[in-house]
Design a protein around this motif. Structure first.
Motif, PDB file in Angstrom:
ATOM      1  N   PHE A  44       0.832  -1.197   0.000  1.00 20.67           N
ATOM      2  CA  PHE A  44       0.000   0.000   0.000  1.00 20.67           C
ATOM      3  C   PHE A  44       0.877   1.262   0.000  1.00 20.67           C
ATOM      4  CE2 PHE A  44      -2.587   3.294   1.948  1.00 20.67           C
ATOM      5  CZ  PHE A  44      -3.872   3.080   1.479  1.00 20.67           C
ATOM      6  N   ALA A  45       1.905   1.265   0.863  1.00 20.22           N
ATOM      7  CA  ALA A  45       2.753   2.454   0.996  1.00 20.22           C
ATOM      8  C   ALA A  45       3.655   2.660  -0.219  1.00 20.22           C
ATOM      9  CB  ALA A  45       3.594   2.350   2.261  1.00 20.22           C
ATOM     10  N   THR A  46       4.262   1.589  -0.725  1.00 17.29           N
ATOM     11  CA  THR A  46       5.199   1.755  -1.836  1.00 17.29           C
ATOM     12  C   THR A  46       4.484   2.180  -3.111  1.00 17.29           C
ATOM     13  OG1 THR A  46       5.094  -0.643  -2.228  1.00 17.29           O
ATOM     14  CG2 THR A  46       6.959   0.192  -0.957  1.00 17.29           C
ATOM     15  N   VAL A  47       3.294   1.638  -3.377  1.00 19.47           N
ATOM     16  CA  VAL A  47       2.604   2.029  -4.597  1.00 19.47           C
ATOM     17  C   VAL A  47       2.087   3.464  -4.493  1.00 19.47           C
ATOM     18  CG1 VAL A  47       0.223   1.268  -4.091  1.00 19.47           C
ATOM     19  CG2 VAL A  47       1.126   1.095  -6.417  1.00 19.47           C
ATOM     20  N   ARG A  48       1.760   3.918  -3.284  1.00 17.09           N
ATOM     21  CA  ARG A  48       1.354   5.325  -3.119  1.00 17.09           C
ATOM     22  C   ARG A  48       2.545   6.269  -3.217  1.00 17.09           C
ATOM     23  NH1 ARG A  48      -2.562   2.415  -2.173  1.00 17.09           N
ATOM     24  NH2 ARG A  48      -4.709   3.206  -2.230  1.00 17.09           N
ATOM     25  N   ALA A  49       3.712   5.804  -2.824  1.00 17.67           N
ATOM     26  CA  ALA A  49       4.914   6.598  -3.069  1.00 17.67           C
ATOM     27  C   ALA A  49       5.116   6.787  -4.574  1.00 17.67           C
ATOM     28  CB  ALA A  49       6.127   5.930  -2.438  1.00 17.67           C
ATOM     29  N   CYS A  50       4.882   5.725  -5.338  1.00 15.91           N
ATOM     30  CA  CYS A  50       4.957   5.838  -6.803  1.00 15.91           C
ATOM     31  C   CYS A  50       3.924   6.842  -7.313  1.00 15.91           C
ATOM     32  CB  CYS A  50       4.730   4.479  -7.451  1.00 15.91           C
ATOM     33  SG  CYS A  50       6.055   3.270  -7.196  1.00 15.91           S
ATOM     34  N   ALA A  51       2.719   6.779  -6.769  1.00 16.32           N
ATOM     35  CA  ALA A  51       1.658   7.688  -7.209  1.00 16.32           C
ATOM     36  C   ALA A  51       2.053   9.138  -6.965  1.00 16.32           C
ATOM     37  CB  ALA A  51       0.356   7.362  -6.487  1.00 16.32           C
ATOM     38  N   ARG A  52       2.656   9.406  -5.816  1.00 16.53           N
ATOM     39  CA  ARG A  52       3.016  10.787  -5.515  1.00 16.53           C
ATOM     40  C   ARG A  52       4.190  11.267  -6.381  1.00 16.53           C
ATOM     41  NH1 ARG A  52      -0.064   9.680  -0.830  1.00 16.53           N
ATOM     42  NH2 ARG A  52       1.344   8.326   0.349  1.00 16.53           N
ATOM     43  N   ARG A  53       5.077  10.354  -6.754  1.00 13.87           N
ATOM     44  CA  ARG A  53       6.129  10.738  -7.702  1.00 13.87           C
ATOM     45  C   ARG A  53       5.511  11.091  -9.054  1.00 13.87           C
ATOM     46  NH1 ARG A  53      10.046   5.597  -6.644  1.00 13.87           N
ATOM     47  NH2 ARG A  53      10.196   5.812  -4.369  1.00 13.87           N
ATOM     48  N   LYS A  69     -15.167   1.862  -4.203  1.00 10.04           N
ATOM     49  CA  LYS A  69     -15.588   0.478  -4.385  1.00 10.04           C
ATOM     50  C   LYS A  69     -14.630  -0.252  -5.321  1.00 10.04           C
ATOM     51  CE  LYS A  69     -20.538   1.249  -3.596  1.00 10.04           C
ATOM     52  NZ  LYS A  69     -21.887   1.139  -4.172  1.00 10.04           N
ATOM     53  N   ARG A  70     -14.493  -1.538  -5.050  1.00 10.45           N
ATOM     54  CA  ARG A  70     -13.617  -2.404  -5.839  1.00 10.45           C
ATOM     55  C   ARG A  70     -12.177  -1.917  -5.829  1.00 10.45           C
ATOM     56  NH1 ARG A  70     -13.896  -7.180  -6.837  1.00 10.45           N
ATOM     57  NH2 ARG A  70     -13.049  -7.047  -8.924  1.00 10.45           N
ATOM     58  N   GLY A  71     -11.806  -1.128  -4.808  1.00  9.18           N
ATOM     59  CA  GLY A  71     -10.438  -0.665  -4.690  1.00  9.18           C
ATOM     60  C   GLY A  71     -10.043   0.407  -5.684  1.00  9.18           C
ATOM     61  N   MET A  72     -11.020   1.029  -6.360  1.00  6.26           N
ATOM     62  CA  MET A  72     -10.722   2.060  -7.355  1.00  6.26           C
ATOM     63  C   MET A  72     -10.036   3.252  -6.696  1.00  6.26           C
ATOM     64  SD  MET A  72     -13.357   4.046  -9.920  1.00  6.26           S
ATOM     65  CE  MET A  72     -14.135   4.952  -8.562  1.00  6.26           C
ATOM     66  N   PRO A  73      -8.820   3.621  -7.135  1.00  3.77           N
ATOM     67  CA  PRO A  73      -8.145   4.784  -6.538  1.00  3.77           C
ATOM     68  C   PRO A  73      -8.943   6.064  -6.765  1.00  3.77           C
ATOM     69  CG  PRO A  73      -6.618   3.469  -7.864  1.00  3.77           C
ATOM     70  CD  PRO A  73      -7.996   2.968  -8.162  1.00  3.77           C
ATOM     71  N   SER A  82      -4.070   4.822 -12.501  1.00  2.00           N
ATOM     72  CA  SER A  82      -4.171   3.408 -12.147  1.00  2.00           C
ATOM     73  C   SER A  82      -2.934   3.018 -11.352  1.00  2.00           C
ATOM     74  CB  SER A  82      -4.278   2.553 -13.416  1.00  2.00           C
ATOM     75  OG  SER A  82      -4.461   1.185 -13.102  1.00  2.00           O
ATOM     76  N   LEU A  83      -3.096   2.053 -10.451  1.00  2.00           N
ATOM     77  CA  LEU A  83      -2.017   1.537  -9.616  1.00  2.00           C
ATOM     78  C   LEU A  83      -1.896   0.032  -9.808  1.00  2.00           C
ATOM     79  CD1 LEU A  83      -2.935   3.278  -6.221  1.00  2.00           C
ATOM     80  CD2 LEU A  83      -1.296   4.100  -7.934  1.00  2.00           C
ATOM     81  N   THR A  84      -0.699  -0.480  -9.581  1.00  2.00           N
ATOM     82  CA  THR A  84      -0.517  -1.926  -9.577  1.00  2.00           C
ATOM     83  C   THR A  84       0.664  -2.285  -8.692  1.00  2.00           C
ATOM     84  OG1 THR A  84      -0.274  -3.907 -10.957  1.00  2.00           O
ATOM     85  CG2 THR A  84       1.044  -1.991 -11.585  1.00  2.00           C
ATOM     86  N   HIS A  85       0.594  -3.450  -8.074  1.00  2.00           N
ATOM     87  CA  HIS A  85       1.737  -3.946  -7.303  1.00  2.00           C
ATOM     88  C   HIS A  85       1.727  -5.468  -7.312  1.00  2.00           C
ATOM     89  CE1 HIS A  85      -0.846  -5.030  -3.870  1.00  2.00           C
ATOM     90  NE2 HIS A  85      -1.428  -3.850  -4.015  1.00  2.00           N
ATOM     91  N   CYS A  86       2.915  -6.022  -7.366  1.00  2.00           N
ATOM     92  CA  CYS A  86       3.100  -7.462  -7.228  1.00  2.00           C
ATOM     93  C   CYS A  86       4.482  -7.665  -6.619  1.00  2.00           C
ATOM     94  CB  CYS A  86       2.981  -8.178  -8.579  1.00  2.00           C
ATOM     95  SG  CYS A  86       4.345  -7.839  -9.721  1.00  2.00           S
ATOM     96  N   GLU A  87       4.838  -8.881  -6.333  1.00  2.00           N
ATOM     97  CA  GLU A  87       6.153  -9.164  -5.766  1.00  2.00           C
ATOM     98  C   GLU A  87       7.228  -8.698  -6.738  1.00  2.00           C
ATOM     99  OE1 GLU A  87       8.581 -10.267  -2.740  1.00  2.00           O
ATOM    100  OE2 GLU A  87       6.391 -10.476  -2.719  1.00  2.00           O
ATOM    101  N   PHE A 154     -10.277  -4.357 -16.885  1.00  2.00           N
ATOM    102  CA  PHE A 154     -11.227  -4.054 -15.812  1.00  2.00           C
ATOM    103  C   PHE A 154     -10.954  -2.675 -15.225  1.00  2.00           C
ATOM    104  CE2 PHE A 154     -12.272  -3.813 -11.323  1.00  2.00           C
ATOM    105  CZ  PHE A 154     -13.619  -4.137 -11.326  1.00  2.00           C
ATOM    106  N   LYS A 155      -9.678  -2.347 -15.001  1.00  2.00           N
ATOM    107  CA  LYS A 155      -9.337  -1.063 -14.392  1.00  2.00           C
ATOM    108  C   LYS A 155      -9.692   0.111 -15.307  1.00  2.00           C
ATOM    109  CE  LYS A 155      -5.564  -2.889 -11.530  1.00  2.00           C
ATOM    110  NZ  LYS A 155      -4.100  -2.865 -11.285  1.00  2.00           N
ATOM    111  N   THR A 156      -9.727  -0.127 -16.608  1.00  2.00           N
ATOM    112  CA  THR A 156     -10.155   0.910 -17.548  1.00  2.00           C
ATOM    113  C   THR A 156     -11.674   0.999 -17.592  1.00  2.00           C
ATOM    114  OG1 THR A 156      -8.179   0.499 -18.890  1.00  2.00           O
ATOM    115  CG2 THR A 156      -9.967   1.709 -19.933  1.00  2.00           C
ATOM    116  N   TRP A 157     -12.344  -0.125 -17.583  1.00  2.00           N
ATOM    117  CA  TRP A 157     -13.797  -0.217 -17.667  1.00  2.00           C
ATOM    118  C   TRP A 157     -14.500   0.348 -16.437  1.00  2.00           C
ATOM    119  CZ3 TRP A 157     -17.974  -2.505 -20.504  1.00  2.00           C
ATOM    120  CH2 TRP A 157     -19.091  -2.865 -19.743  1.00  2.00           C
ATOM    121  N   TYR A 158     -14.037  -0.046 -15.243  1.00  2.00           N
ATOM    122  CA  TYR A 158     -14.813   0.204 -14.032  1.00  2.00           C
ATOM    123  C   TYR A 158     -15.047   1.688 -13.726  1.00  2.00           C
ATOM    124  CZ  TYR A 158     -16.698  -0.345  -9.352  1.00  2.00           C
ATOM    125  OH  TYR A 158     -17.520  -0.294  -8.259  1.00  2.00           O
ATOM    126  N   PRO A 159     -14.055   2.566 -13.822  1.00  2.00           N
ATOM    127  CA  PRO A 159     -14.326   3.974 -13.503  1.00  2.00           C
ATOM    128  C   PRO A 159     -15.355   4.629 -14.424  1.00  2.00           C
ATOM    129  CG  PRO A 159     -11.973   3.538 -13.468  1.00  2.00           C
ATOM    130  CD  PRO A 159     -12.620   2.327 -14.069  1.00  2.00           C
TER     131      PRO A 159
END
Length: 242
Positions: A44-53, A69-73, A82-87, A154-159
């Motif tokens: 959560f924190a690292t991807v938001r750091a990316c967002a702020r950059r 809803k559905r985690g939409m930023p 849009s945000l994304t994170h994985c290992e 999905f991330k493009t469709w939902y908003p």
């Protein structure tokens, strides 16, 4: 990596670091993950750091990124993203609403999907196309690539619709541009591969064209996908091809 899939007017920021020095959260964000396990808090924190950059590259002051809803930023007025994170990879992509109507990005480890997941996300028509392309003979885990691309859809469709789009409601076709091989499992020395994909939506909505065009790339053990719709799209126009 994500920045290679999107136009220059989209502001991107990414990291492969597990933690980042600028990963401090706003109080409102802290409330959202107060009871989360350490891994969830870190993602959560690292991807938001990316967002702020990415905000900074657009000349914006850093603000909290909450979610609906559905985690939409939830972005500042006049901004889409849009945000994304994985290992091993976290990224954010932001643009001004005057340029982009909606966009979606996703990143996944380049490895086979867990047992049973492919049966839930891959349509018979998609499976046939994968088989015709030689399956994973070229070193690409097509099931994982498909999963990532459908997440971007999905991330493009939902908003734009605020409705669910199930995995079986988009039929994807992939095209490969790079002729380099990709070893299964990735790795720092693995050659990259990239290409485009088309998503034919099997459920229609007036806010979204029936066919969406995106891009994908595999590099250093990560598969990334991205898709956007331009704000200047007119009725009857072809969707933006990334």
């Amino acid at each position: 990596m994500i920045e290679r899939l999107l136009p220059a007017y989209v502001s991107c920021a990414a990291t492969r670091e597990a933690t980042v020095a600028d990963g401090n959260l706003f109080p409102e964000e802290e409330e959202l993950i107060a009871r989360s396990v350490p891994k969830r808090r870190n993602d959560f924190a690292t991807v938001r750091a990316c967002a702020r950059r990415a905000m900074g590259k657009l000349g914006l002051e850093p603000v909290a990124v909450l979610h609906g809803k559905r985690g939409m930023p939830l972005w500042p007025e006049g901004i889409v993203g849009s945000l994304t994170h994985c290992e091993g990879y976290r990224a954010a992509a932001l643009a001004r609403a005057e340029d982009v109507l909606s966009l979606g990005i996703d990143a996944e480890p380049h490895a086979p999907l867990p047992d049973g997941v492919a049966e839930l996300v891959v349509l018979p028509s998609e499976r046939e196309r994968f088989a015709a392309a030689g399956g994973e003979a070229g070193g690409i885990h097509w099931d994982r690539l498909l999963f990532s691309a459908k997440e971007s859809v999905f991330k493009t469709w939902y908003p734009l619709t605020l409705t669910e789009l199930d995995f079986e409601e988009a039929d994807l076709t992939f095209h490969r541009e790079s002729r380099d091989g990709v070893r299964a499992g990735g790795g720092p020395e693995s050659p990259s591969a990239e290409g485009t994909f088309s998503a034919r939506l099997l459920r229609t909505d007036p806010a979204v064209p029936p066919v969406l065009e995106g891009r994908w790339r595999i590099e250093d053990g990560i598969v990334a996908t991205a898709l956007l719709l331009r704000s200047d799209r007119r009725e009857g126009d072809a969707p933006q091809s990334l």
